[in-house]
Design an enzyme around this catalytic site. Sequence first.
Site, PDB file in Angstrom:
ATOM      1  CD  GLU A 192      -2.430   1.450   1.953  1.00 35.89           C
ATOM      2  OE1 GLU A 192      -2.416   1.446   3.154  1.00 35.89           O
ATOM      3  OE2 GLU A 192      -3.427   3.026   1.729  1.00 35.89           O
ATOM      4  CB  THR A 195      -4.530   9.217  -1.075  1.00 35.42           C
ATOM      5  OG1 THR A 195      -6.024   9.074  -0.936  1.00 35.42           O
ATOM      6  CG2 THR A 195      -4.045   8.907   0.689  1.00 35.42           C
TER       7      THR A 195
HETATM    8  N1  HSE Z   1      -5.369   7.431   7.178  1.00 28.43           N
HETATM    9  C1  HSE Z   1      -4.864   7.376   5.817  1.00 28.43           C
HETATM   10  C2  HSE Z   1      -5.577   8.964   5.634  1.00 28.43           C
HETATM   11  C3  HSE Z   1      -6.362   6.779   5.201  1.00 28.43           C
HETATM   12  O1  HSE Z   1      -6.168   9.395   6.110  1.00 28.43           O
HETATM   13  O2  HSE Z   1      -4.926   9.567   4.932  1.00 28.43           O
HETATM   14  C4  HSE Z   1      -5.920   7.441   3.674  1.00 28.43           C
HETATM   15  O3  HSE Z   1      -4.694   6.684   2.917  1.00 28.43           O
END
Ligand code: HSE
Length: 310
Positions: A132, A185
Amino acid sequence: MRTGIKVFAPASVANVGVGYDILGFALEKPGDEIIVRLSDKPGLRITKITGAKGKLPTAIEKNTASFAALKMLQHIGEEGRGIEFEIHKKMPFGSGLGSSAASAVAGVMAVNEILRRPLTKRELLPFAVMGEQIADGAWHADNVAPSLLGGMILIRSNETLDVHRLPIPKGLYATVIYPKVEVLTKHSRGILSDQTSLKQCIEQTGNLAGFIIGMYNSDIDLIGRSLKDVIIEPQRAQLIPHFYAVKNAVLEAGALGCSISGAGPSIFALSTNSLIAERVGEEMTRIFTDAKIENQLFISKINQEGAVLL
Ligand code: HSE
Protein backbone atom coordinates in the site's frame (compact mmCIF):
# COMPACT_ATOMS: atom_id res chain seq x y z
CA MET A 1 -4.23 -23.43 -18.09
CA ARG A 2 -3.64 -24.51 -14.51
CA THR A 3 -6.46 -24.07 -12.03
CA GLY A 4 -5.95 -21.14 -9.76
CA ILE A 5 -7.29 -19.94 -6.46
CA LYS A 6 -9.32 -16.81 -5.90
CA VAL A 7 -9.22 -14.53 -2.86
CA PHE A 8 -11.33 -11.56 -1.80
CA ALA A 9 -10.09 -8.57 0.23
CA PRO A 10 -12.65 -6.05 1.44
CA ALA A 11 -12.84 -2.27 1.34
CA SER A 12 -12.27 -0.48 4.63
CA VAL A 13 -12.97 2.77 6.43
CA ALA A 14 -9.79 4.29 7.87
CA ASN A 15 -9.50 6.87 10.67
CA VAL A 16 -13.12 6.30 11.85
CA GLY A 17 -13.16 9.98 12.83
CA VAL A 18 -11.22 9.69 16.04
CA GLY A 19 -8.16 7.65 14.99
CA TYR A 20 -6.23 9.30 12.17
CA ASP A 21 -3.89 6.64 10.73
CA ILE A 22 -4.50 4.32 13.73
CA LEU A 23 -8.09 3.07 13.47
CA GLY A 24 -10.03 1.33 10.71
CA PHE A 25 -12.77 -1.21 10.05
CA ALA A 26 -13.58 -3.54 7.18
CA LEU A 27 -16.79 -3.57 5.13
CA GLU A 28 -18.49 -6.71 3.83
CA LYS A 29 -18.59 -5.22 0.34
CA PRO A 30 -17.21 -3.94 -1.99
CA GLY A 31 -13.70 -5.38 -2.35
CA ASP A 32 -11.12 -6.75 -4.74
CA GLU A 33 -10.60 -10.25 -6.09
CA ILE A 34 -7.32 -11.76 -7.19
CA ILE A 35 -6.82 -15.10 -8.90
CA VAL A 36 -3.34 -16.63 -8.80
CA ARG A 37 -1.92 -19.66 -10.65
CA LEU A 38 1.41 -21.40 -10.32
CA SER A 39 3.50 -21.36 -13.47
CA ASP A 40 6.68 -23.14 -14.63
CA LYS A 41 8.10 -19.81 -15.76
CA PRO A 42 9.95 -18.27 -12.78
CA GLY A 43 8.89 -14.88 -11.37
CA LEU A 44 5.67 -12.95 -10.82
CA ARG A 45 3.53 -11.82 -13.75
CA ILE A 46 0.28 -9.87 -14.00
CA THR A 47 -1.66 -11.45 -16.85
CA LYS A 48 -4.91 -9.53 -16.54
CA ILE A 49 -6.44 -6.54 -14.75
CA THR A 50 -10.17 -5.86 -14.99
CA GLY A 51 -12.29 -3.02 -13.59
CA ALA A 52 -9.46 -0.48 -13.50
CA LYS A 53 -10.01 1.28 -16.85
CA GLY A 54 -6.32 0.92 -17.65
CA LYS A 55 -5.32 3.00 -14.62
CA LEU A 56 -3.32 0.36 -12.75
CA PRO A 57 0.29 -0.53 -13.60
CA THR A 58 1.20 -4.07 -14.62
CA ALA A 59 4.89 -3.66 -13.70
CA ILE A 60 5.50 -5.91 -10.68
CA GLU A 61 7.34 -3.26 -8.64
CA LYS A 62 4.68 -0.61 -9.30
CA ASN A 63 1.49 -2.52 -8.68
CA THR A 64 0.42 -2.62 -5.00
CA ALA A 65 -0.78 -6.24 -5.19
CA SER A 66 2.25 -7.73 -6.91
CA PHE A 67 4.77 -5.59 -5.00
CA ALA A 68 3.29 -6.74 -1.68
CA ALA A 69 3.40 -10.35 -2.90
CA LEU A 70 6.99 -9.94 -4.10
CA LYS A 71 8.10 -8.60 -0.69
CA MET A 72 6.42 -11.52 1.02
CA LEU A 73 8.01 -14.05 -1.37
CA GLN A 74 11.45 -12.50 -0.78
CA HIS A 75 10.89 -12.82 2.99
CA ILE A 76 10.19 -16.56 2.73
CA GLY A 77 12.96 -17.10 0.15
CA GLU A 78 10.56 -18.02 -2.67
CA GLU A 79 11.00 -15.04 -4.98
CA GLY A 80 11.89 -17.37 -7.86
CA ARG A 81 8.42 -18.96 -7.82
CA GLY A 82 6.46 -18.70 -11.04
CA ILE A 83 3.12 -17.11 -10.15
CA GLU A 84 0.56 -15.47 -12.42
CA PHE A 85 -1.85 -12.83 -11.18
CA GLU A 86 -5.29 -11.79 -12.40
CA ILE A 87 -6.49 -8.68 -10.60
CA HIS A 88 -10.20 -7.89 -10.61
CA LYS A 89 -10.91 -4.43 -9.18
CA LYS A 90 -14.43 -4.57 -7.89
CA MET A 91 -14.41 -1.31 -5.99
CA PRO A 92 -13.83 2.34 -6.86
CA PHE A 93 -10.34 3.70 -6.42
CA GLY A 94 -9.40 7.15 -5.20
CA SER A 95 -12.57 6.85 -3.13
CA GLY A 96 -11.30 6.77 0.46
CA LEU A 97 -12.39 3.14 0.78
CA GLY A 98 -8.94 1.60 0.90
CA SER A 99 -8.78 0.38 -2.68
CA SER A 100 -4.99 0.10 -2.89
CA ALA A 101 -4.94 -1.55 0.54
CA ALA A 102 -7.49 -4.15 -0.60
CA SER A 103 -5.33 -4.95 -3.65
CA ALA A 104 -2.17 -5.27 -1.54
CA VAL A 105 -3.97 -7.51 0.95
CA ALA A 106 -5.46 -9.68 -1.81
CA GLY A 107 -1.98 -9.98 -3.36
CA VAL A 108 -0.26 -11.37 -0.26
CA MET A 109 -3.26 -13.44 0.72
CA ALA A 110 -3.50 -15.11 -2.71
CA VAL A 111 0.20 -16.00 -2.82
CA ASN A 112 0.12 -17.29 0.74
CA GLU A 113 -2.88 -19.49 -0.06
CA ILE A 114 -1.43 -20.95 -3.26
CA LEU A 115 1.79 -21.80 -1.40
CA ARG A 116 -0.31 -23.53 1.29
CA ARG A 117 0.01 -20.88 3.98
CA PRO A 118 3.68 -20.55 4.91
CA LEU A 119 2.69 -17.46 6.95
CA THR A 120 -0.21 -16.63 9.24
CA LYS A 121 -2.54 -13.77 8.28
CA ARG A 122 -0.97 -11.62 10.99
CA GLU A 123 2.50 -12.31 9.53
CA LEU A 124 1.32 -11.09 6.11
CA LEU A 125 0.54 -7.63 7.49
CA PRO A 126 3.93 -5.88 7.00
CA PHE A 127 4.11 -7.00 3.36
CA ALA A 128 0.62 -5.73 2.62
CA VAL A 129 1.56 -2.38 4.21
CA MET A 130 4.67 -2.26 1.95
CA GLY A 131 2.37 -2.76 -1.04
CA GLU A 132 0.00 0.00 0.00
CA GLN A 133 2.88 2.33 0.72
CA ILE A 134 3.76 2.53 -2.97
CA ALA A 135 0.29 4.01 -3.63
CA ASP A 136 0.49 7.07 -1.36
CA GLY A 137 4.07 7.03 -0.08
CA ALA A 138 3.07 6.81 3.59
CA TRP A 139 3.41 3.93 6.04
CA HIS A 140 0.16 3.29 7.89
CA ALA A 141 -1.93 0.18 8.39
CA ASP A 142 -5.37 1.65 9.06
CA ASN A 143 -6.82 0.28 5.79
CA VAL A 144 -4.58 -2.74 5.32
CA ALA A 145 -4.99 -4.24 8.82
CA PRO A 146 -8.81 -4.33 8.82
CA SER A 147 -8.94 -5.49 5.18
CA LEU A 148 -6.61 -8.39 6.03
CA LEU A 149 -7.76 -9.32 9.52
CA GLY A 150 -11.36 -8.05 9.56
CA GLY A 151 -13.13 -6.20 12.33
CA MET A 152 -12.35 -2.83 13.86
CA ILE A 153 -8.59 -2.54 14.35
CA LEU A 154 -6.63 -0.12 16.51
CA ILE A 155 -3.01 0.29 15.48
CA ARG A 156 -1.20 1.33 18.64
CA SER A 157 1.99 1.79 16.66
CA ASN A 158 2.35 1.88 12.88
CA GLU A 159 6.13 1.48 13.18
CA THR A 160 5.94 -1.88 14.94
CA LEU A 161 2.49 -2.77 13.58
CA ASP A 162 1.18 -3.31 17.08
CA VAL A 163 -2.43 -4.02 16.09
CA HIS A 164 -5.43 -4.77 18.29
CA ARG A 165 -8.94 -5.84 17.45
CA LEU A 166 -11.85 -4.13 19.18
CA PRO A 167 -15.11 -5.92 19.98
CA ILE A 168 -18.08 -4.82 17.87
CA PRO A 169 -21.43 -4.12 19.55
CA LYS A 170 -24.29 -6.21 18.13
CA GLY A 171 -26.25 -4.61 15.34
CA LEU A 172 -23.66 -2.00 14.36
CA TYR A 173 -24.00 -1.01 10.70
CA ALA A 174 -21.92 1.21 8.47
CA THR A 175 -23.36 3.35 5.69
CA VAL A 176 -20.79 4.71 3.25
CA ILE A 177 -21.33 6.99 0.29
CA TYR A 178 -18.79 7.62 -2.42
CA PRO A 179 -19.48 10.91 -4.18
CA LYS A 180 -17.60 10.84 -7.47
CA VAL A 181 -15.38 13.86 -6.98
CA GLU A 182 -11.62 13.67 -7.18
CA VAL A 183 -9.67 13.71 -3.91
CA LEU A 184 -6.08 12.53 -4.17
CA THR A 185 -4.81 10.91 -0.98
CA LYS A 186 -1.44 12.65 -1.32
CA HIS A 187 -3.18 16.03 -1.50
CA SER A 188 -5.60 15.18 1.28
CA ARG A 189 -2.63 14.27 3.52
CA GLY A 190 -0.58 17.21 2.28
CA ILE A 191 -3.09 19.87 3.34
CA LEU A 192 -3.05 18.76 6.98
CA SER A 193 -1.29 21.05 9.41
CA ASP A 194 1.42 19.40 11.51
CA GLN A 195 0.47 21.71 14.39
CA THR A 196 -2.21 20.60 16.83
CA SER A 197 -3.13 22.56 19.92
CA LEU A 198 -3.02 21.00 23.35
CA LYS A 199 -6.77 21.65 23.64
CA GLN A 200 -7.44 19.67 20.43
CA CYS A 201 -5.18 16.83 21.61
CA ILE A 202 -7.01 16.58 24.89
CA GLU A 203 -10.39 16.53 23.18
CA GLN A 204 -9.36 14.02 20.52
CA THR A 205 -7.65 11.59 22.93
CA GLY A 206 -10.72 11.78 25.19
CA ASN A 207 -12.91 10.90 22.20
CA LEU A 208 -10.67 8.04 21.05
CA ALA A 209 -10.55 6.59 24.56
CA GLY A 210 -14.32 7.02 24.92
CA PHE A 211 -14.90 5.33 21.56
CA ILE A 212 -12.81 2.33 22.59
CA ILE A 213 -14.52 1.98 25.97
CA GLY A 214 -17.86 2.28 24.17
CA MET A 215 -16.90 -0.56 21.81
CA TYR A 216 -15.76 -2.78 24.70
CA ASN A 217 -18.88 -2.14 26.77
CA SER A 218 -21.36 -1.93 23.86
CA ASP A 219 -22.15 1.52 25.25
CA ILE A 220 -23.88 3.01 22.22
CA ASP A 221 -24.40 6.46 23.75
CA LEU A 222 -20.72 6.69 24.63
CA ILE A 223 -19.74 5.67 21.08
CA GLY A 224 -22.05 8.39 19.74
CA ARG A 225 -20.69 11.08 22.09
CA SER A 226 -17.12 10.07 21.23
CA LEU A 227 -17.36 9.92 17.42
CA LYS A 228 -16.14 13.49 16.95
CA ASP A 229 -13.02 14.45 15.05
CA VAL A 230 -11.77 17.89 16.10
CA ILE A 231 -8.43 17.69 14.23
CA ILE A 232 -8.64 16.15 10.74
CA GLU A 233 -12.27 16.53 9.64
CA PRO A 234 -12.35 20.34 9.97
CA GLN A 235 -9.31 20.55 7.67
CA ARG A 236 -10.50 18.04 5.05
CA ALA A 237 -14.22 18.87 4.91
CA GLN A 238 -13.54 21.55 2.25
CA LEU A 239 -12.42 18.79 -0.17
CA ILE A 240 -15.87 17.19 -0.14
CA PRO A 241 -18.79 19.22 -1.51
CA HIS A 242 -21.85 19.24 0.80
CA PHE A 243 -19.96 17.42 3.57
CA TYR A 244 -21.65 19.28 6.43
CA ALA A 245 -25.10 19.10 4.80
CA VAL A 246 -24.67 15.31 4.60
CA LYS A 247 -23.34 15.05 8.14
CA ASN A 248 -26.21 17.09 9.62
CA ALA A 249 -28.85 15.15 7.68
CA VAL A 250 -27.34 11.83 8.69
CA LEU A 251 -27.20 12.68 12.40
CA GLU A 252 -30.78 13.96 12.15
CA ALA A 253 -31.72 10.58 10.61
CA GLY A 254 -30.41 8.81 13.71
CA ALA A 255 -26.80 7.87 12.95
CA LEU A 256 -24.46 7.51 15.92
CA GLY A 257 -21.76 9.49 14.18
CA CYS A 258 -20.52 10.50 10.76
CA SER A 259 -17.17 11.56 9.35
CA ILE A 260 -14.85 11.26 6.35
CA SER A 261 -13.84 7.75 5.29
CA GLY A 262 -10.04 7.63 5.06
CA ALA A 263 -8.66 10.50 3.00
CA GLY A 264 -12.08 11.05 1.36
CA PRO A 265 -14.16 11.78 -0.62
CA SER A 266 -16.31 8.96 0.82
CA ILE A 267 -18.31 9.71 3.95
CA PHE A 268 -19.23 7.04 6.49
CA ALA A 269 -21.80 6.84 9.27
CA LEU A 270 -22.33 4.25 11.98
CA SER A 271 -25.83 3.22 13.05
CA THR A 272 -27.28 0.80 15.59
CA ASN A 273 -29.43 -1.17 13.16
CA SER A 274 -30.02 -1.75 9.46
CA LEU A 275 -33.21 0.36 9.32
CA ILE A 276 -31.38 3.46 10.53
CA ALA A 277 -28.42 2.60 8.27
CA GLU A 278 -30.79 2.54 5.27
CA ARG A 279 -32.48 5.81 6.25
CA VAL A 280 -29.02 7.35 6.60
CA GLY A 281 -28.13 6.03 3.15
CA GLU A 282 -31.27 7.62 1.65
CA GLU A 283 -30.30 11.00 3.10
CA MET A 284 -26.75 10.74 1.79
CA THR A 285 -27.92 9.71 -1.68
CA ARG A 286 -30.58 12.43 -1.80
CA ILE A 287 -28.11 15.23 -1.08
CA PHE A 288 -25.54 14.19 -3.67
CA THR A 289 -28.15 13.29 -6.28
CA ASP A 290 -29.90 16.67 -5.81
CA ALA A 291 -26.49 18.31 -6.25
CA LYS A 292 -26.04 16.28 -9.48
CA ILE A 293 -22.96 14.51 -8.11
CA GLU A 294 -22.81 10.88 -9.18
CA ASN A 295 -22.57 8.63 -6.13
CA GLN A 296 -22.42 5.04 -4.96
CA LEU A 297 -23.85 3.79 -1.67
CA PHE A 298 -22.69 0.84 0.44
CA ILE A 299 -24.48 -0.46 3.53
CA SER A 300 -22.72 -3.16 5.46
CA LYS A 301 -22.14 -4.73 8.84
CA ILE A 302 -18.57 -4.59 10.08
CA ASN A 303 -16.80 -7.41 8.23
CA GLN A 304 -15.32 -9.75 10.85
CA GLU A 305 -13.43 -12.07 8.47
CA GLY A 306 -11.25 -9.71 6.46
CA ALA A 307 -9.58 -11.30 3.43
CA VAL A 308 -10.86 -14.77 2.51
CA LEU A 309 -10.21 -17.59 0.08
CA LEU A 310 -13.28 -17.89 -2.18
N1 HSE B 1 -5.28 7.42 7.36
C1 HSE B 1 -5.12 7.69 5.97
C2 HSE B 1 -5.50 9.14 5.70
C3 HSE B 1 -6.01 6.77 5.16
O1 HSE B 1 -6.50 9.59 6.26
O2 HSE B 1 -4.80 9.81 4.96
C4 HSE B 1 -5.88 6.96 3.68
O3 HSE B 1 -4.70 6.44 3.18
